[in-house]
Enzyme design. Structure first.
Site, PDB file in Angstrom:
ATOM      1  N   ARG A  70       0.411 -53.203  -6.193  1.00 43.37           N
ATOM      2  CA  ARG A  70       0.086 -53.732  -7.570  1.00 43.37           C
ATOM      3  C   ARG A  70       1.312 -54.252  -7.639  1.00 43.37           C
ATOM      4  O   ARG A  70       2.202 -54.581  -7.301  1.00 43.37           O
ATOM      5  CB  ARG A  70       0.544 -51.944  -8.088  1.00 43.37           C
ATOM      6  CG  ARG A  70      -1.152 -50.605  -8.185  1.00 43.37           C
ATOM      7  CD  ARG A  70      -0.906 -49.711  -8.995  1.00 43.37           C
ATOM      8  NE  ARG A  70       0.210 -48.849  -8.828  1.00 43.37           N
ATOM      9  CZ  ARG A  70       1.536 -49.017  -9.682  1.00 43.37           C
ATOM     10  NH1 ARG A  70       1.311 -49.292 -10.644  1.00 43.37           N
ATOM     11  NH2 ARG A  70       2.329 -47.922  -8.721  1.00 43.37           N
ATOM     12  N   TYR A 198      -6.010 -56.675  -3.883  1.00 44.66           N
ATOM     13  CA  TYR A 198      -5.364 -55.082  -3.498  1.00 44.66           C
ATOM     14  C   TYR A 198      -6.311 -53.838  -4.793  1.00 44.66           C
ATOM     15  O   TYR A 198      -6.173 -53.989  -5.803  1.00 44.66           O
ATOM     16  CB  TYR A 198      -3.497 -55.203  -3.519  1.00 44.66           C
ATOM     17  CG  TYR A 198      -3.261 -53.905  -3.873  1.00 44.66           C
ATOM     18  CD1 TYR A 198      -2.967 -53.227  -2.309  1.00 44.66           C
ATOM     19  CD2 TYR A 198      -3.412 -53.029  -4.353  1.00 44.66           C
ATOM     20  CE1 TYR A 198      -2.578 -51.678  -2.311  1.00 44.66           C
ATOM     21  CE2 TYR A 198      -2.133 -51.759  -4.796  1.00 44.66           C
ATOM     22  CZ  TYR A 198      -1.930 -51.560  -3.494  1.00 44.66           C
ATOM     23  OH  TYR A 198      -1.650 -49.768  -3.426  1.00 44.66           O
ATOM     24  N   GLY A 199      -6.339 -52.312  -4.176  1.00 40.84           N
ATOM     25  CA  GLY A 199      -7.173 -51.783  -4.896  1.00 40.84           C
ATOM     26  C   GLY A 199      -6.337 -52.217  -6.306  1.00 40.84           C
ATOM     27  O   GLY A 199      -7.173 -51.161  -7.428  1.00 40.84           O
ATOM     28  N   GLY A 200      -5.118 -51.052  -5.968  1.00 43.02           N
ATOM     29  CA  GLY A 200      -4.776 -50.811  -7.960  1.00 43.02           C
ATOM     30  C   GLY A 200      -5.124 -51.807  -8.655  1.00 43.02           C
ATOM     31  O   GLY A 200      -5.074 -51.899  -9.508  1.00 43.02           O
ATOM     32  N   LYS A 207      -6.461 -47.334 -11.703  1.00 49.09           N
ATOM     33  CA  LYS A 207      -5.451 -47.794 -12.409  1.00 49.09           C
ATOM     34  C   LYS A 207      -5.965 -48.423 -13.884  1.00 49.09           C
ATOM     35  O   LYS A 207      -5.550 -47.896 -14.762  1.00 49.09           O
ATOM     36  CB  LYS A 207      -3.989 -48.495 -12.081  1.00 49.09           C
ATOM     37  CG  LYS A 207      -4.015 -47.503 -10.573  1.00 49.09           C
ATOM     38  CD  LYS A 207      -3.651 -45.926 -11.132  1.00 49.09           C
ATOM     39  CE  LYS A 207      -2.944 -45.611  -9.291  1.00 49.09           C
ATOM     40  NZ  LYS A 207      -1.852 -44.646  -9.577  1.00 49.09           N
ATOM     41  N   HIS A 227      -1.576 -39.528 -15.050  1.00 50.55           N
ATOM     42  CA  HIS A 227      -1.772 -39.474 -13.306  1.00 50.55           C
ATOM     43  C   HIS A 227      -1.019 -38.577 -13.324  1.00 50.55           C
ATOM     44  O   HIS A 227       0.300 -38.385 -13.028  1.00 50.55           O
ATOM     45  CB  HIS A 227      -0.568 -41.023 -13.789  1.00 50.55           C
ATOM     46  CG  HIS A 227       0.185 -40.913 -12.217  1.00 50.55           C
ATOM     47  ND1 HIS A 227       0.550 -41.665 -11.415  1.00 50.55           N
ATOM     48  CD2 HIS A 227      -0.813 -41.012 -10.668  1.00 50.55           C
ATOM     49  CE1 HIS A 227       1.178 -42.290 -10.843  1.00 50.55           C
ATOM     50  NE2 HIS A 227      -0.369 -42.360 -10.687  1.00 50.55           N
ATOM     51  N   SER A 249       5.217 -42.233  -8.854  1.00 47.05           N
ATOM     52  CA  SER A 249       4.340 -43.086  -7.140  1.00 47.05           C
ATOM     53  C   SER A 249       5.326 -42.329  -6.084  1.00 47.05           C
ATOM     54  O   SER A 249       6.741 -43.319  -6.886  1.00 47.05           O
ATOM     55  CB  SER A 249       3.464 -43.991  -7.308  1.00 47.05           C
ATOM     56  OG  SER A 249       3.021 -44.483  -8.483  1.00 47.05           O
ATOM     57  N   CYS A 251       5.764 -39.707  -4.402  1.00 52.14           N
ATOM     58  CA  CYS A 251       6.203 -38.012  -4.554  1.00 52.14           C
ATOM     59  C   CYS A 251       5.544 -37.232  -3.967  1.00 52.14           C
ATOM     60  O   CYS A 251       6.253 -36.327  -4.262  1.00 52.14           O
ATOM     61  CB  CYS A 251       6.628 -38.136  -6.377  1.00 52.14           C
ATOM     62  SG  CYS A 251       8.251 -39.252  -6.434  1.00 52.14           S
ATOM     63  N   GLY A 252       5.056 -37.733  -3.383  1.00 53.23           N
ATOM     64  CA  GLY A 252       4.442 -36.922  -2.537  1.00 53.23           C
ATOM     65  C   GLY A 252       2.784 -35.864  -3.555  1.00 53.23           C
ATOM     66  O   GLY A 252       2.129 -34.900  -2.934  1.00 53.23           O
ATOM     67  N   THR A 254      -0.434 -36.424  -3.696  1.00 51.16           N
ATOM     68  CA  THR A 254      -1.284 -35.510  -2.625  1.00 51.16           C
ATOM     69  C   THR A 254      -1.887 -35.285  -1.427  1.00 51.16           C
ATOM     70  O   THR A 254      -2.270 -34.603  -0.966  1.00 51.16           O
ATOM     71  CB  THR A 254      -1.772 -37.146  -1.834  1.00 51.16           C
ATOM     72  OG1 THR A 254      -2.201 -38.615  -2.900  1.00 51.16           O
ATOM     73  CG2 THR A 254      -3.336 -37.363  -0.454  1.00 51.16           C
ATOM     74  N   ASP A 278      -4.697 -37.777  -7.932  1.00 52.37           N
ATOM     75  CA  ASP A 278      -4.112 -39.202  -8.499  1.00 52.37           C
ATOM     76  C   ASP A 278      -4.815 -39.445 -10.318  1.00 52.37           C
ATOM     77  O   ASP A 278      -3.256 -39.762 -11.071  1.00 52.37           O
ATOM     78  CB  ASP A 278      -4.489 -40.090  -8.203  1.00 52.37           C
ATOM     79  CG  ASP A 278      -3.740 -40.907  -8.359  1.00 52.37           C
ATOM     80  OD1 ASP A 278      -2.690 -41.098  -7.905  1.00 52.37           O
ATOM     81  OD2 ASP A 278      -3.562 -42.735  -8.435  1.00 52.37           O
ATOM     82  N   ARG A 371      -3.143 -48.418   3.812  1.00 51.87           N
ATOM     83  CA  ARG A 371      -3.676 -46.698   2.735  1.00 51.87           C
ATOM     84  C   ARG A 371      -4.971 -46.754   3.335  1.00 51.87           C
ATOM     85  O   ARG A 371      -5.006 -47.044   4.250  1.00 51.87           O
ATOM     86  CB  ARG A 371      -4.381 -48.069   1.770  1.00 51.87           C
ATOM     87  CG  ARG A 371      -3.351 -48.341   0.582  1.00 51.87           C
ATOM     88  CD  ARG A 371      -2.841 -47.028   0.247  1.00 51.87           C
ATOM     89  NE  ARG A 371      -1.709 -47.075  -0.802  1.00 51.87           N
ATOM     90  CZ  ARG A 371      -1.495 -46.788  -2.608  1.00 51.87           C
ATOM     91  NH1 ARG A 371      -2.397 -45.554  -2.940  1.00 51.87           N
ATOM     92  NH2 ARG A 371      -0.424 -46.783  -3.403  1.00 51.87           N
ATOM     93  N   ARG A 402      11.849 -36.824  -7.636  1.00 52.16           N
ATOM     94  CA  ARG A 402      13.451 -37.341  -6.798  1.00 52.16           C
ATOM     95  C   ARG A 402      14.743 -36.761  -7.858  1.00 52.16           C
ATOM     96  O   ARG A 402      14.386 -38.198  -8.139  1.00 52.16           O
ATOM     97  CB  ARG A 402      12.989 -38.659  -5.864  1.00 52.16           C
ATOM     98  CG  ARG A 402      11.980 -38.159  -4.955  1.00 52.16           C
ATOM     99  CD  ARG A 402      12.106 -39.721  -4.119  1.00 52.16           C
ATOM    100  NE  ARG A 402      10.781 -40.054  -3.210  1.00 52.16           N
ATOM    101  CZ  ARG A 402      10.748 -39.348  -2.319  1.00 52.16           C
ATOM    102  NH1 ARG A 402      12.172 -38.506  -1.562  1.00 52.16           N
ATOM    103  NH2 ARG A 402       9.780 -39.493  -1.316  1.00 52.16           N
TER     104      ARG A 402
HETATM  105  C1  OXD Z   1      -0.036 -45.243  -7.588  1.00 48.86           C
HETATM  106  C2  OXD Z   1      -1.297 -45.222  -6.528  1.00 48.86           C
HETATM  107  O1  OXD Z   1       0.687 -46.396  -7.052  1.00 48.86           O
HETATM  108  O2  OXD Z   1      -1.954 -43.959  -6.568  1.00 48.86           O
HETATM  109  O3  OXD Z   1      -0.153 -44.339  -7.840  1.00 48.86           O
HETATM  110  O4  OXD Z   1      -1.526 -45.441  -5.752  1.00 48.86           O
HETATM  111 MN    MN Z   2      -1.021 -42.753  -8.472  1.00 43.94          MN
END
Ligand code: OXD
Ligand code: MN
Length: 588
Positions: A70, A198-200, A207, A227, A249, A251-252, A254, A278, A371, A402
C-alpha cells in the site's frame, strides 16, 4: 444475465468512453469464465500454474518490483472541504483530483480488456452488505476479487435498480509510481485507483471500499466499518461467544483469528472459529446488541512468518485455489516457499523478482510483504456463521499493539467511553525489523489510521455515539499486548494459541463474571486469574506481564496529549475527560 440497472450501465459506458478498452467483459462469477481468465493469464505469464497435485488450483504471480505494498503517501481522501479529511489523511481537492485522474485514465485501456466486476461486500442477502462495481484492466485483480468478494451476477441481483453502490475505477495503466493515485471520493461513493496492481491499492473491495468509504457511510448511517478480526470461542456446551479485535497491520490479526486452543481447553471440548481476519462491519441488531459480519470472502494474508507453528490453519487454507504473490518458486516440484515457512529454502529456485535464487542467504527469496489470496472456505476453522446474513453478536471488543513495556498483557476499560479512549490512543512501537529507529511510538487509533475515510475526531465522536445507542448492551472493551519483553528484549508471553487464555478472561469479564483488580489504567486480572495450566510460566513473569509502570504511563500521557493536540476542537471532550482521569489516577 441482462443488466437492467441504468445507473450501472451509464457509469460503465462512461468508463469505457474514458479508458477506451478494446473489449469489455462482464464478470458473471461462473467457474467457466474464471477458468478462461486463468488460462489467458497463464498464456501471458501473469500467472504461473503451480503443482496441481500438491497445490491444486494454485498460481504464482509476480508484481512489478516497484509495486509491492500500500502507498499511504499516494492515498487521498477527496472530500469537498479539506477539514473533513482531517489531520491524519492526505486531502486532494476533488476539483483538481478528477481532472488529474481523468487525464491519466484517458485511453489507458487501449489494446486491453476492461473487466467489469460487480461484487458484494458481506454475505449475499445480508441487510448489512453493500455492492460495488469495479472496472479494471488487470486479470490478476479480477481473479483476486473473485476470491476476496462475492462477485458476479449475484451482486447485480442483490443491487436490483438501486443507486446505492460504490463506483470503483481501476487501471494498472503503466504502473508509474510517480503517477500512482489511490483516491477516495466519499461524498460521491467513488474510488479511482491508477498505476498500481497491488492488492491493498487495486482490490478495491478491501481497504478502499470496506474501510475508507464504508467508515464514512457507517458514520452517516449509524454503523461501523472497522479494521478488525472476528473470532468465536465455543464452550463444551456448544455455546459460541464472539470477540472483534483491532491491531495495526502486521501484529498477528490473521494468527489470532485462526488460533488453535491450547490443550488445556481443547481436551475439555473448547473450539475456536474464524469469522474474519481483517474487516468487520458492525451494527446494532434487532435485539439491541452489536452484530458483526466479515465484509470479505477470502484472506489476503502476509506469507512470510506463516508456518506450521505460527498458523497451521492459515497454511492449510492456502493449499488449494490460492494465488501467491511475490514468493519463491521452488523449481524442483513447482511449489512455493517464503522465509520462515520452514528451515529448507529450496536449492533450485527463483526469487520474487524472477531471478535465480537457489536459497542464497544474502538476499531474501520472498518479498517481506508477499501474500496469499486464499478462499475463506478452505479454512479448517471457518465459522459455520461465516455466511450468516445476520452476522454474529459481539461480546467484547479488543484493541492491541506492540508495546515492549508500557501496556500490560490485558486490561479492561471501565466503560464504553473509557474503551473509546483506549482505542483512540492505541499505538505500536517500531521494531528493528520494520525501521531503523527502534522503540518509536506510532499512534494508530483503532488500527484505522490509514483507513479512516474522514476526520478522525469525528470518527471518535461516532464511536461515542454508537456506545450511547447500544447502552447496557454494548460489548465490553479491552486492550491486549502480546509483545511485552524482558530486559534482554525477549518476549515473555508465549502468544499464538496461548492467547486464548487471555481471551477466556476477557469473555468471563464480558459476561459479568471473572475476577479483576483495579489499576490506574483500568481493570486487570490478578496473576492467578489467567489459566496457566500446561504452560511453563512463573508467577514472577505473570506479574511482570501485568505490571503497570507509573512513570512509563506518565510519559504515555504526555505522548497522548501531543497526539490529541493534532485534532484541535474536533477531539471529543469526553476523551480529554478520560485523559484527565488517567493522569489523576497516576498521580494518586
Ligand atoms: C493491512 C492488510 O495492511 O490487511 O492491514 O493488508
Ligand atoms: Mn489489514
Amino acid at each position: 444475465m441482462d443488466i437492467c440497472n441504468k445507473t450501472v450501465l451509464e457509469w460503465v459506458d462512461e468508463a469505457v468512453e474514458l479508458c477506451r478498452p478494446d473489449k469489455v467483459m462482464w464478470i458473471d462469477g461462473s467457474n467457466e469464465q474464471a477458468e478462461m481468465l486463468r488460462k489467458e493469464a497463464m498464456a501471458t505469464g501473469e500467472l504461473i500454474k503451480l503443482n496441481e497435485e500438491k497445490l491444486p488450483g494454485c498460481f504464482l504471480h509476480r508484481s512489478d518490483p516497484d509495486d509491492v505494498a500500500r502507498v499511504e503517501d499516494r492515498t487521498f481522501i477527496c472530500c469537498r472541504k479539506e477539514e473533513d479529511a482531517g489531520p491524519t489523511n492526505n486531502w486532494f481537492d476533488p476539483k483538481v483530483a478528477y481532472p488529474t485522474l481523468k487525464k491519466l485514465f484517458d485511453g489507458c485501456m487501449q489494446g486491453r480488456t476492461m473487466y467489469v466486476i460487480p461484487y458484494i461486500m458481506g454475505p449475499i442477502g445480508s441487510p448489512y452488505s453493500k455492492v460495488g462495481i469495479e472496472v479494471t484492466d488487470s486479470i490478476y485483480v479480477t481473479l483476486s476479487m473473485l476470491i476476496m468478494t462475492r462477485a458476479g451476477d449475484c451482486a447485480l441481483e442483490q443491487l436490483g435498480e438501486s443507486n446505492d453502490w460504490v463506483r470503483c475505477m481501476h487501471s494498472k495503466a503503466n504502473l508509474d509510481p510517480d503517477n500512482r493515485y489511490i483516491c477516495h471520493f466519499p461524498e460521491d461513493n467513488a474510488i479511482w485507483s491508477i498505476n498500481s496492481g497491488y492488492g491493498g491499492n487495486a482490490l478495491m473491495g478491501k481497504k478502499c471500499f470496506a474501510l475508507r468509504i464504508a467508515s464514512y457511510q457507517g458514520k452517516n448511517e449509524g454503523w461501523m466499518a472497522e479494521h478488525m478480526l472476528i473470532l468465536g470461542i465455543e464452550n463444551p456446551k456448544g455455546e459460541v461467544r464472539y470477540v472483534a479485535a483491532a491491531f495495526p497491520s502486521a501484529c498477528g490479526k490473521t494468527n489470532l483469528a485462526m488460533l488453535i486452543p491450547p490443550k488445556v481447553y481443547e481436551k475439555d471440548g473448547y473450539k475456536a472459529w474464524c469469522v474474519g481476519d481483517d474487516i468487520a462491519w458492525m451494527r446494532k441488531g434487532p435485539d439491541g446488541r452489536l452484530y458483526a459480519i466479515n465484509a470479505e470472502k477470502g484472506f489476503f494474508g502476509v506469507a512470510p512468518g506463516t508456518n506450521a507453528k505460527s498458523n497451521p490453519n492459515a497454511l492449510a487454507t492456502t493449499q488449494k485455489n490460492t494465488i501467491f504473490t511475490n514468493v519463491v518458486l521452488n523449481c524442483d516440484d513447482n511449489t512455493v516457499w517464503w522465509e520462515s515457512l520452514d528451515k529448507n529454502p529450496p536449492k533450485n529456485s527463483i526469487d520474487w523478482k524472477g531471478n535465480i535464487w537457489n536459497g542464497r542467504e544474502d538476499v531474501k527469496g520472498a518479498h517481506p510483504n508477499s501474500r496469499f489470496t486464499a478462499p475463506a472456505e478452505n479454512c479448517p476453522v471457518l465459522s459455520p456463521e461465516f455466511n450468516s446474513p445476520e452476522g454474529v453478536p459481539i461480546d467484547a471488543i479488543i484493541f492491541g499493539g506492540r508495546r515492549a513495556k508500557t501496556a500490560p498483557l490485558v486490561y479492561q476499560a471501565r466503560d464504553w467511553q473509557h474503551g473509546v479512549f483506549i482505542g483512540s490512543t492505541m499505538a505500536s512501537e517500531t521494531t528493528a525489523a520494520t525501521t531503523g529507529a527502534v522503540g518509536v511510538v506510532r499512534r494508530d487509533p483503532m488500527a484505522m489510521l490509514p483507513f479512516c475515510g474522514y476526520h478522525m475526531g469525528d470518527y471518535f465522536k461516532h464511536w461515542l455515539e454508537m456506545g450511547d445507542d447500544l447502552g447496557e448492551k454494548a460489548p465490553k472493551i479491552f486492550n491486549v499486548n502480546w509483545f511485552r519483553v524482558d530486559d534482554d528484549g525477549n518476549f515473555i508471553w508465549p502468544g499464538f494459541g496461548d492467547n486464548m487464555r487471555v481471551i477466556m478472561w476477557i469473555l468471563d469479564r464480558a459476561a459479568g463474571k471473572g475476577h479483576a483488580v483495579e489499576t490506574p489504567i483500568g481493570y486487570e486480572p490478578a496473576p492467578e486469574d489467567i489459566n496457566t495450566e500446561g504452560l511453563d510460566i512463573s508467577r514472577q513473569t505473570l506479574e511482570d506481564l501485568l505490571n503497570v509502570d507509573v512513570d512509563l504511563w506518565k510519559d504515555e500521557v504526555a505522548g497522548i496529549k501531543e497526539f490529541y493536540a493534532k485534532f484541535g476542537d474536533k477531539l471529543p471532550k469526553e476523551l480529554y475527560d478520560e485523559l484527565d482521569k488517567l493522569e489523576a489516577n497516576l498521580n494518586k
